[in-house]
Design a protein around this motif. Structure first.
Motif, PDB file in Angstrom:
ATOM      1  N   LEU A  11       0.853  -1.185   0.000  1.00 26.72           N
ATOM      2  CA  LEU A  11       0.000   0.000   0.000  1.00 26.72           C
ATOM      3  C   LEU A  11       0.888   1.234   0.000  1.00 26.72           C
ATOM      4  O   LEU A  11       2.008   1.207   0.515  1.00 26.72           O
ATOM      5  CB  LEU A  11      -0.896   0.032   1.246  1.00 26.72           C
ATOM      6  CG  LEU A  11      -2.026  -0.997   1.355  1.00 26.72           C
ATOM      7  CD1 LEU A  11      -2.729  -0.840   2.698  1.00 26.72           C
ATOM      8  CD2 LEU A  11      -3.014  -0.854   0.209  1.00 26.72           C
ATOM      9  N   VAL A  12       0.365   2.314  -0.566  1.00 32.45           N
ATOM     10  CA  VAL A  12       1.060   3.595  -0.561  1.00 32.45           C
ATOM     11  C   VAL A  12       0.218   4.604   0.214  1.00 32.45           C
ATOM     12  O   VAL A  12      -0.985   4.748  -0.052  1.00 32.45           O
ATOM     13  CB  VAL A  12       1.314   4.118  -1.984  1.00 32.45           C
ATOM     14  CG1 VAL A  12       1.990   5.498  -1.937  1.00 32.45           C
ATOM     15  CG2 VAL A  12       2.188   3.139  -2.768  1.00 32.45           C
ATOM     16  N   ASN A  27       5.810  10.567   0.800  1.00 31.35           N
ATOM     17  CA  ASN A  27       4.902   9.432   0.704  1.00 31.35           C
ATOM     18  C   ASN A  27       5.535   8.236   1.392  1.00 31.35           C
ATOM     19  O   ASN A  27       6.716   8.272   1.758  1.00 31.35           O
ATOM     20  CB  ASN A  27       4.539   9.112  -0.758  1.00 31.35           C
ATOM     21  CG  ASN A  27       5.771   8.778  -1.584  1.00 31.35           C
ATOM     22  OD1 ASN A  27       6.469   7.809  -1.322  1.00 31.35           O
ATOM     23  ND2 ASN A  27       6.029   9.593  -2.604  1.00 31.35           N
ATOM     24  N   LEU A  28       4.768   7.184   1.600  1.00 34.69           N
ATOM     25  CA  LEU A  28       5.259   6.010   2.320  1.00 34.69           C
ATOM     26  C   LEU A  28       4.706   4.758   1.665  1.00 34.69           C
ATOM     27  O   LEU A  28       3.491   4.642   1.451  1.00 34.69           O
ATOM     28  CB  LEU A  28       4.806   6.079   3.780  1.00 34.69           C
ATOM     29  CG  LEU A  28       5.132   4.888   4.687  1.00 34.69           C
ATOM     30  CD1 LEU A  28       6.646   4.720   4.840  1.00 34.69           C
ATOM     31  CD2 LEU A  28       4.473   5.070   6.048  1.00 34.69           C
ATOM     32  N   THR A  29       5.586   3.812   1.332  1.00 31.75           N
ATOM     33  CA  THR A  29       5.189   2.528   0.757  1.00 31.75           C
ATOM     34  C   THR A  29       5.399   1.438   1.806  1.00 31.75           C
ATOM     35  O   THR A  29       6.460   1.355   2.416  1.00 31.75           O
ATOM     36  CB  THR A  29       6.007   2.198  -0.503  1.00 31.75           C
ATOM     37  OG1 THR A  29       5.796   3.213  -1.477  1.00 31.75           O
ATOM     38  CG2 THR A  29       5.601   0.855  -1.088  1.00 31.75           C
ATOM     39  N   ILE A  30       4.376   0.602   2.004  1.00 28.14           N
ATOM     40  CA  ILE A  30       4.447  -0.467   2.990  1.00 28.14           C
ATOM     41  C   ILE A  30       4.191  -1.795   2.298  1.00 28.14           C
ATOM     42  O   ILE A  30       3.188  -1.968   1.592  1.00 28.14           O
ATOM     43  CB  ILE A  30       3.406  -0.274   4.117  1.00 28.14           C
ATOM     44  CG1 ILE A  30       3.503   1.142   4.702  1.00 28.14           C
ATOM     45  CG2 ILE A  30       3.617  -1.311   5.212  1.00 28.14           C
ATOM     46  CD1 ILE A  30       2.521   2.117   4.112  1.00 28.14           C
ATOM     47  N   VAL A  31       5.114  -2.735   2.491  1.00 26.85           N
ATOM     48  CA  VAL A  31       4.995  -4.075   1.910  1.00 26.85           C
ATOM     49  C   VAL A  31       4.669  -5.053   3.032  1.00 26.85           C
ATOM     50  O   VAL A  31       5.374  -5.098   4.047  1.00 26.85           O
ATOM     51  CB  VAL A  31       6.302  -4.499   1.212  1.00 26.85           C
ATOM     52  CG1 VAL A  31       6.148  -5.891   0.590  1.00 26.85           C
ATOM     53  CG2 VAL A  31       6.702  -3.488   0.152  1.00 26.85           C
ATOM     54  N   VAL A  32       3.610  -5.832   2.857  1.00 29.99           N
ATOM     55  CA  VAL A  32       3.223  -6.827   3.861  1.00 29.99           C
ATOM     56  C   VAL A  32       3.725  -8.207   3.439  1.00 29.99           C
ATOM     57  O   VAL A  32       4.055  -8.444   2.272  1.00 29.99           O
ATOM     58  CB  VAL A  32       1.696  -6.860   4.057  1.00 29.99           C
ATOM     59  CG1 VAL A  32       1.210  -5.555   4.646  1.00 29.99           C
ATOM     60  CG2 VAL A  32       0.967  -7.165   2.752  1.00 29.99           C
ATOM     61  N   ARG A  33       3.769  -9.122   4.388  1.00 30.71           N
ATOM     62  CA  ARG A  33       4.289 -10.463   4.113  1.00 30.71           C
ATOM     63  C   ARG A  33       3.287 -11.303   3.327  1.00 30.71           C
ATOM     64  O   ARG A  33       3.672 -12.165   2.539  1.00 30.71           O
ATOM     65  CB  ARG A  33       4.673 -11.150   5.418  1.00 30.71           C
ATOM     66  CG  ARG A  33       5.746 -10.387   6.173  1.00 30.71           C
ATOM     67  CD  ARG A  33       6.273 -11.139   7.363  1.00 30.71           C
ATOM     68  NE  ARG A  33       7.176 -10.277   8.141  1.00 30.71           N
ATOM     69  CZ  ARG A  33       8.443 -10.036   7.828  1.00 30.71           C
ATOM     70  NH1 ARG A  33       8.970 -10.613   6.774  1.00 30.71           N
ATOM     71  NH2 ARG A  33       9.189  -9.241   8.578  1.00 30.71           N
ATOM     72  N   HIS A  84      -3.050  -9.459   4.685  1.00 28.00           N
ATOM     73  CA  HIS A  84      -2.816  -8.446   5.714  1.00 28.00           C
ATOM     74  C   HIS A  84      -3.167  -7.031   5.259  1.00 28.00           C
ATOM     75  O   HIS A  84      -3.137  -6.102   6.060  1.00 28.00           O
ATOM     76  CB  HIS A  84      -1.348  -8.465   6.153  1.00 28.00           C
ATOM     77  CG  HIS A  84      -0.937  -9.739   6.825  1.00 28.00           C
ATOM     78  ND1 HIS A  84       0.274 -10.366   6.565  1.00 28.00           N
ATOM     79  CD2 HIS A  84      -1.575 -10.511   7.739  1.00 28.00           C
ATOM     80  CE1 HIS A  84       0.359 -11.460   7.301  1.00 28.00           C
ATOM     81  NE2 HIS A  84      -0.744 -11.572   8.009  1.00 28.00           N
ATOM     82  N   LEU A  85      -3.474  -6.857   3.966  1.00 23.37           N
ATOM     83  CA  LEU A  85      -3.650  -5.502   3.431  1.00 23.37           C
ATOM     84  C   LEU A  85      -4.824  -4.758   4.062  1.00 23.37           C
ATOM     85  O   LEU A  85      -4.724  -3.570   4.354  1.00 23.37           O
ATOM     86  CB  LEU A  85      -3.837  -5.551   1.909  1.00 23.37           C
ATOM     87  CG  LEU A  85      -2.575  -5.834   1.080  1.00 23.37           C
ATOM     88  CD1 LEU A  85      -2.925  -5.880  -0.397  1.00 23.37           C
ATOM     89  CD2 LEU A  85      -1.516  -4.764   1.338  1.00 23.37           C
TER      90      LEU A  85
END
Length: 228
Positions: free
Chosen positions: A24-25, A64-70, A74-75
């Motif tokens: 997600l961004v 901005n911030l990018t988050i990667v989930v396993r 989980h999104l």
């Protein structure tokens, strides 16, 4: 832990959107001008997210911030968490250090110094003076390990990138690319105008803290030599 110093920033609405199947961004930029106060808030959110087992990476960009989930499942929970963190984040800026970077300008260390000076109808000495009199701010680390994106380059030094990038730019090269200046931590291809070089090590993988610079730091370039 990220420490903060007191300084208020306005409340902004955010945009949260997917990036592929596991990311997600968080992007407030459409509603906000580039600001360090906003970047501080995003860095604080990234720090909180890195403690979550479901989060693989939290990567600040330029406002901005990018988050990667396993796992993609989980999104949905992450989106709710992002919204909560955005509204509960401190309204203060990160503490900062001031780091001085000694630079040899011109000559073999800065092969594009004269070209930058000519582009702006300045002397090489004037370019060095303008470049080194500013206190820059590190917004985030990216492109290469230890590469700091700096804000604050004087408008009079905004210079287009090279028409043909070099196949290899030496580690420690100080360059100008468009509206930004920065330092190449490692040798790599690159299209920035190289005006100098530093012997400071920007990235040391053997160190407990491998990056010399971190978001929030202020950077000053100190001329130690000018070759004309």
């Amino acid at each position: 832990m990220i420490s903060v110093s007191h300084r208020l920033m306005p409340v902004l609405q955010t945009s949260i959107y997917p990036l592929g199947e596991r990311a997600l961004v968080l992007d407030p930029a459409p509603q906000a001008a580039l600001s360090w106060a906003l970047q501080s808030k995003l860095c604080w959110i990234a720090e909180q997210l890195r403690h979550l087992p479901s989060v693989e990476e939290a990567i600040p960009g330029m406002n901005n911030l990018t988050i990667v989930v396993r796992e993609s499942r989980h999104l949905k929970a992450l989106q709710a968490k992002l919204d909560d963190l955005w509204h509960s984040a401190p309204t203060e800026e990160l503490d900062s250090r001031t780091i001085e970077i000694p630079v040899s300008y011109g000559g073999e260390a800065g092969p594009d110094l004269h070209a930058v000076a000519k582009y702006h109808s300045l002397s090489p000495e004037e370019v060095v003076k303008l470049h080194s009199q500013v206190c820059y701010r590190v917004f985030f680390i990216g492109f290469q390990p230890g590469f700091a994106y700096l804000d604050g380059l004087p408008e009079t030094l905004h210079t287009p990138r090279l028409a043909t990038p070099r196949l290899e730019v030496p580690a420690g090269s100080v360059g100008i690319g468009g509206e930004q200046t920065g330092i190449y931590p490692l040798a790599s291809p690159g299209g920035w105008q190289i005006i100098g070089q530093t012997k400071e090590m920007l990235f040391d993988p053997k160190s407990e803290h491998p990056n010399l610079l971190k978001p929030g730091d202020r950077v000053r370039f100190t001329p130690v030599e000018i070759c004309l």
